[in-house]
Design a protein around this motif. Structure first.
Motif, short mmCIF file in Angstrom:
data_model
loop_
_atom_site.label_atom_id
_atom_site.label_comp_id
_atom_site.label_asym_id
_atom_site.label_seq_id
_atom_site.Cartn_x
_atom_site.Cartn_y
_atom_site.Cartn_z
N GLU A 30 0.92 -1.36 -0.07
CA GLU A 30 -0.03 -0.11 0.07
C GLU A 30 0.77 1.45 -0.08
O GLU A 30 0.60 2.30 -0.75
N HIS A 31 1.84 1.29 0.86
CA HIS A 31 3.05 2.33 0.73
C HIS A 31 3.27 2.51 -0.54
O HIS A 31 3.68 3.58 -1.04
N LEU A 32 4.18 1.53 -1.23
CA LEU A 32 4.53 1.34 -2.40
C LEU A 32 3.66 2.25 -3.27
O LEU A 32 4.02 2.99 -4.27
N ALA A 33 2.40 1.78 -3.62
CA ALA A 33 1.55 2.06 -4.55
C ALA A 33 1.10 3.90 -4.19
O ALA A 33 1.02 4.42 -5.06
N ALA A 34 1.13 3.90 -2.97
CA ALA A 34 0.92 5.45 -2.70
C ALA A 34 2.06 6.30 -2.99
O ALA A 34 1.84 7.46 -3.63
N VAL A 35 3.35 5.68 -2.91
CA VAL A 35 4.58 6.81 -3.25
C VAL A 35 4.51 6.68 -4.91
O VAL A 35 4.61 7.76 -5.45
N ALA A 36 4.20 5.68 -5.55
CA ALA A 36 4.15 5.60 -7.06
C ALA A 36 3.15 6.54 -7.56
O ALA A 36 3.45 7.33 -8.55
N GLU A 37 1.86 6.48 -6.93
CA GLU A 37 0.82 7.40 -7.42
C GLU A 37 1.11 8.82 -7.00
O GLU A 37 1.01 9.89 -7.61
N GLY A 38 1.70 9.08 -5.99
CA GLY A 38 2.26 10.16 -5.58
C GLY A 38 3.40 10.99 -6.53
O GLY A 38 3.36 12.08 -7.02
N ARG A 42 2.65 14.21 -8.90
CA ARG A 42 3.82 15.18 -9.07
C ARG A 42 4.36 15.57 -10.48
O ARG A 42 5.42 16.37 -10.57
N GLY A 43 3.95 14.98 -11.58
CA GLY A 43 4.45 14.92 -12.66
C GLY A 43 5.58 14.14 -12.91
O GLY A 43 6.58 14.09 -14.08
N GLY A 44 5.83 13.02 -12.40
CA GLY A 44 7.05 12.21 -12.42
C GLY A 44 7.02 11.45 -13.76
O GLY A 44 5.90 11.11 -14.29
N ASP A 45 8.05 10.98 -14.25
CA ASP A 45 8.14 9.99 -15.47
C ASP A 45 8.52 8.74 -15.21
O ASP A 45 8.36 8.26 -14.03
N PRO A 46 8.20 7.98 -15.93
CA PRO A 46 8.15 6.45 -15.92
C PRO A 46 9.61 5.79 -15.23
O PRO A 46 9.32 5.03 -14.27
N ASP A 47 10.58 6.68 -15.40
CA ASP A 47 11.83 6.33 -14.46
C ASP A 47 11.55 6.24 -13.21
O ASP A 47 11.69 5.74 -12.14
N GLN A 48 11.06 7.62 -12.55
CA GLN A 48 10.76 8.03 -11.39
C GLN A 48 9.74 7.17 -10.74
O GLN A 48 9.79 6.63 -9.56
N ILE A 49 8.44 6.67 -11.67
CA ILE A 49 7.54 5.95 -11.16
C ILE A 49 8.02 4.55 -10.77
O ILE A 49 7.57 3.91 -9.58
N ALA A 50 8.82 4.06 -11.57
CA ALA A 50 9.59 2.65 -11.46
C ALA A 50 10.30 2.64 -10.20
O ALA A 50 10.33 1.84 -9.30
N GLU A 110 10.06 13.31 -2.08
CA GLU A 110 9.26 13.89 -1.83
C GLU A 110 7.86 13.19 -1.56
O GLU A 110 7.05 13.52 -0.47
N ALA A 111 7.39 12.30 -2.67
CA ALA A 111 6.39 11.61 -2.53
C ALA A 111 6.27 10.74 -1.51
O ALA A 111 5.11 10.27 -0.86
N ASP A 112 7.53 9.95 -1.12
CA ASP A 112 7.75 9.16 0.03
C ASP A 112 7.53 9.65 1.49
O ASP A 112 6.59 9.27 1.99
#
Length: 154
Positions: A30-38, A42-50, A110-112
């Protein structure tokens, strides 16, 4: 060979953390999903989402550094994951400096921090833990130049 898709990274991260829980006893995914969504919000790209999906994997020993070195991920994703992997005994100052020096890593951190410091998430923890973590997250936000709400300093 092409890098793993975001769906493949998500599946891998969920499997690596299967059975693990956060400090509140919630499934760690749940934390990982929330950080990925965050990161996405915030406009993150695929590298940042991964990297968001994998940001705790090496630090928590869910995946090894050797796995990361061989993984079908972009060099940038690997660099962000390494920047976000705090070493044993590493100071917050050194950790923050590495994050700030790694392109793409500050947004993921920041999202974390935003999810970690969510008042609803902290409210279920015992007061001493809540107080300790609130201070720890505030200090990291300050070292990264973020406001208390997780946004960039003005």
């Amino acid at each position: 060979m092409s890098p793993l898709t975001l769906a493949e990274v998500e599946t891998l991260a969920r499997a690596a953390h299967d059975g693990r829980t956060d400090k509140a006893g919630r499934p760690y995914a749940e934390h990982l999903a929330a950080v990925a969504e965050g990161v996405r919000a915030r406009g993150g790209d695929p590298d940042q989402i991964a990297a968001a999906w994998l940001h705790d994997a090496v630090e928590d020993a869910a995946l090894s550094e050797e796995w990361l070195a061989r993984a079908r991920l972009t060099a940038r994703t690997k660099a962000i994951v390494r920047a976000l992997t705090r070493g044993p005994g590493e100071s917050q100052e050194a950790y923050a400096a590495r994050i700030l020096a790694t392109p793409g890593a500050p947004l993921v951190k920041e999202a974390d921090l935003a999810h970690n410091a969510d008042p609803d998430r902290l409210a279920v923890l015992p007061e001493p833990v809540r107080t300790r973590l609130t201070g720890k997250y505030a200090r990291m936000r300050a070292l990264l130049g973020l406001h208390g709400d997780g946004g960039p300093a003005a």
